[in-house]
Write a protein that holds these residues in place. Structure first.
Motif, short mmCIF file in Angstrom:
data_model
loop_
_atom_site.label_atom_id
_atom_site.label_comp_id
_atom_site.label_asym_id
_atom_site.label_seq_id
_atom_site.Cartn_x
_atom_site.Cartn_y
_atom_site.Cartn_z
N LYS A 270 34.36 -101.70 40.16
CA LYS A 270 35.62 -102.01 39.50
C LYS A 270 36.42 -102.96 40.38
O LYS A 270 37.24 -102.56 41.20
N HIS A 273 40.17 -102.97 41.23
CA HIS A 273 40.72 -102.02 42.19
C HIS A 273 40.94 -102.64 43.56
O HIS A 273 41.53 -102.01 44.44
N TYR A 274 40.48 -103.88 43.73
CA TYR A 274 40.47 -104.50 45.06
C TYR A 274 41.15 -105.86 45.05
O TYR A 274 41.09 -106.61 44.07
N ARG A 434 36.43 -95.24 47.69
CA ARG A 434 37.52 -94.67 46.89
C ARG A 434 37.62 -93.15 47.07
O ARG A 434 38.72 -92.62 47.17
N ARG A 450 41.38 -102.11 49.02
CA ARG A 450 41.85 -101.23 47.94
C ARG A 450 43.34 -101.45 47.69
O ARG A 450 44.17 -101.24 48.57
N ARG A 451 43.65 -101.85 46.47
CA ARG A 451 45.05 -102.15 46.15
C ARG A 451 45.94 -100.92 46.24
O ARG A 451 47.15 -101.05 46.49
N ASP A 452 45.38 -99.73 46.03
CA ASP A 452 46.21 -98.53 46.04
C ASP A 452 46.26 -97.85 47.40
O ASP A 452 46.90 -96.81 47.55
#
Length: 464
Positions: A270, A273-274, A434, A450-452
Motif C-alpha cells: 500500500k 501509506h508511505y 506496519r 510511514r506517513r502515520d
C-alpha cells in the motif's frame, strides 16, 4: 531394483559410515548422499575456514547434544580426542528454564531459544562464588547423563526455582553456570591440546560470542575460526562439503556470507501509506541520525542466524531509549543487548577491536559511554565490522553516518518475524514495518517512510 539407504545417524566420524546411492524421492530416482550430523559440523567448520587441505587443526563441536574435541591431520583423517561434556547446549539452556516460571519443568528437552537469553543474562553477574545449594544443582547439571529439570531431586527447593529471570541472584548464577561449562572445555584443551594447531569451532555453542572471545584470548591456539553458520544452519553446507570431498577429494569451498536468495520485490504494498524519497547513504544517515528506526534491505540475504547488513533493522546507537524500542519491535526481553555494526577502521577506536570481525561472533569492550544503545550492561559489544570490500552499501551508509554524527557505528538487529528466517518479500516487509511500528524501510535506493509514524511526522516535509 534400486537399493535405498537410510539416514546414517547422528554420531560417527568414519568416512566409511556415509551412505551413497539412489533414492526414490517424490516419485523420482535421485542420487543420494548421507553424512552424519557429527561429520556435517566438522566438514562445515573446515570447508569454510579457508585452511588448505593438508593443514592440521583441532575442531571443537559443541551444540545441543555433542560436546567434543577432534583433530584433523595432514591426510584429512579425523580423530576424536575426547567427549568432554555431552549436551552442553541443553545444559546451558536448562539454567534459564530453572528460573523461568513459564518453562514446564517436566519438559523433556530445553528450549534452544533460551540459550541466547542466558548468554545475555550471564553478563549481569557480579559474583563468582556459589552457595551450597547452587553447587549441588551445578553438580547435577554437569554430571547427569541426560539433563531434565524434573529429574533433579526436590527441584521445587532448588536455588532460583521459578524466581523469574529478572532476579539479580539468578543472574549471578547464570554467569557462574556459563563459566562452569566453558571451564570444563578449557581445562580439557589446556591439558590435551599441545600441538599449537588452529582451532575451528562448530555447533550452536559457537554462537556464544563471550565463549568465542575466551578461546581467542586463551593463547592455546595460533588461530580461532568460527563459521557464521556454526549452528545447525551449517549442517547442510557441511554435508555438501562432505559429498564434495567424497567424490573429488577436495574439502574446501569458495563461499560468501551473502549467499542467500535475492529479495523479491514483485509483490504489492500500500504505497499510499508511505512517503517515498531518495534512499541514498546521506539521506538515510540523516534519517537515522534524527531518530528513525528503519528496515534495511540490500542484495542477497545472509547465511546463518546473524543480521550482517543485508536484512537488518538499523538505528542510531546513542541512547538507552533506542535499545528499548528495538527490543519492543523485536518482541524481546529488555535485558537483551543490541549489536553494533561498525566501520572496520573505527572498530579499534570505539571497541578495542584490532582485527576484522565480519560475522558478529566475538565480543569486545566499548571504549566510550556514547554508544549506550549497543553497549551491554558489562560494557561489552558483539560487533560486526564492515569494509568497502565486505559490504559496500553498508560501508557507504556508515561512512555517511560518521560524517553526520562523528561515529561510524549503527544499531544492527535482524529483520525477521520471531522464529522465522530473514524477511525476503516486499509484502512481508510492508506487513512487518506496519505491525511492528517501525518508521519505514530502505529498498533499492528508495526510502519508504510511514506517513502515520510519529517520528516521521516530526520530520520536515520530505523532498519528493
Amino acid at each position: 531394483m534400486t537399493k535405498t539407504y537410510p539416514h546414517v545417524g547422528y554420531r560417527g566420524i568414519d568416512p566409511a559410515g556415509i551412505a551413497v546411492g539412489q533414492r526414490e524421492i517424490l516419485g523420482r530416482s535421485l542420487p543420494y548422499f548421507s553424512s552424519t550430523h557429527e561429520r556435517s559440523h566438522l566438514l562445515c567448520a573446515f570447508g569454510l575456514s579457508g585452511l588448505p587441505k593438508g593443514t592440521p587443526c583441532y575442531v571443537l563441536v559443541w551444540e545441543g547434544v555433542i560436546g567434543s574435541f577432534y583433530e584433523i591431520d595432514e591426510a584429512f583423517n579425523f580423530t576424536l580426542l575426547g567427549d568432554v561434556l555431552s549436551q552442553p547446549g541443553i545444559r546451558y539452556a536448562s539454567v534459564y528454564g530453572l528460573a523461568d516460571p513459564t518453562f514446564p519443568k517436566d519438559r523433556a528437552i530445553a528450549r534452544f531459544g533460551d540459550a541466547g537469553k542466558l548468554m545475555a543474562l550471564a553478563s549481569y553477574a557480579t559474583r563468582n562464588q556459589t552457595t551450597a545449594g547452587e553447587e549441588d544443582f551445578l553438580t547435577y547439571l554437569m554430571s547427569a547423563p541426560v539433563v531434565r529439570l524434573d529429574h533433579y531431586p526436590g527441584i521445587e527447593r532448588a536455588p532460583h526455582y521459578n524466581v523469574g529471570v529478572e532476579d539479580p541472584e539468578f543472574r549471578n548464577f547464570a554467569g557462574i553456570a556459563s563459566d562452569r561449562i566453558f571451564d570444563t572445555f578449557y581445562r580439557f584443551a589446556e591439558a590435551n591440546l599441545h600441538k599449537r594447531l588452529p582451532l575451528l569451532i562448530a555447533g550452536g555453542c559457537g554462537l556464544n560470542c563471550d565463549w568465542n572471545s575466551k578461546w581467542a584470548a586463551s593463547g592455546l591456539f595460533p588461530q580461532v575460526f568460527v563459521p557464521p553458520v556454526a549452528n545447525d544452519s551449517g549442517s547442510a553446507i557441511g554435508t555438501a562439503i562432505d559429498a564434495q570431498w567424497h567424490f573429488t577429494g577436495d574439502p574446501t569451498i569458495r563461499w560468501d556470507v551473502y549467499a542467500g536468495d535475492a529479495f523479491d520485490s514483485s509483490g504489492a504494498i500500500k504505497r499510499d501509506h508511505y512517503d517515498i524519497i531518495d534512499g541514498g547513504p546521506e539521506q538515510v544517515a540523516e534519517l537515522l541520525a534524527r531518530g528513525l528506526i528503519l528496515c534495511w534491505v540490500n542484495g542477497r540475504y545472509e547465511i546463518g542466524p546473524r543480521a550482517l547488513g543485508n536484512r537488518s533493522i538499523l538505528a542510531a546507537p546513542f541512547t538507552d531509549a533506542t535499545r528499548e524500542r528495538l527490543n519492543v519491535i523485536k518482541r524481546r526481553e529488555q535485558f537483551r543487548p543490541i549489536a553494533p555494526v561498525c566501520l572496520e577502521d573505527e572498530a579499534a577506536r570505539w571497541f578495542g577491536c584490532h582485527a576484522p570481525s565480519p560475522h558478529m561472533l566475538y565480543t569486545f569492550t566499548a571504549t566510550t559511554d556514547a554508544l549506550r544503545a549497543v553497549t551491554h550492561v558489562n560494557g561489552s559489544a558483539r560487533i560486526q565490522t564492515v569494509s568497502k570490500a565486505s559490504n559496500a552499501p553498508m560501508f557507504d551508509l556508515l561512512t555517511a553516518f560518521k560524517a553526520r554524527t562523528g561515529y561510524g557505528v549503527l544499531c544492527n538487529t535482524s529483520l525477521n518475524f520471531n522464529g522465522k528466517g530473514f524477511i525476503n518479500r516486499i509484502d512481508d516487509l510492508d506487513r512487518y514495518v506496519r505491525r511492528r511500528e517501525l518508521d519505514g524501510f530502505v529498498l533499492e535506493g528508495r526510502a519508504y517512510l510511514r506517513r502515520d509514524a510519529e517520528a516521521v511526522k516530526a520530520l520536515a516535509p520530505p523532498a519528493q
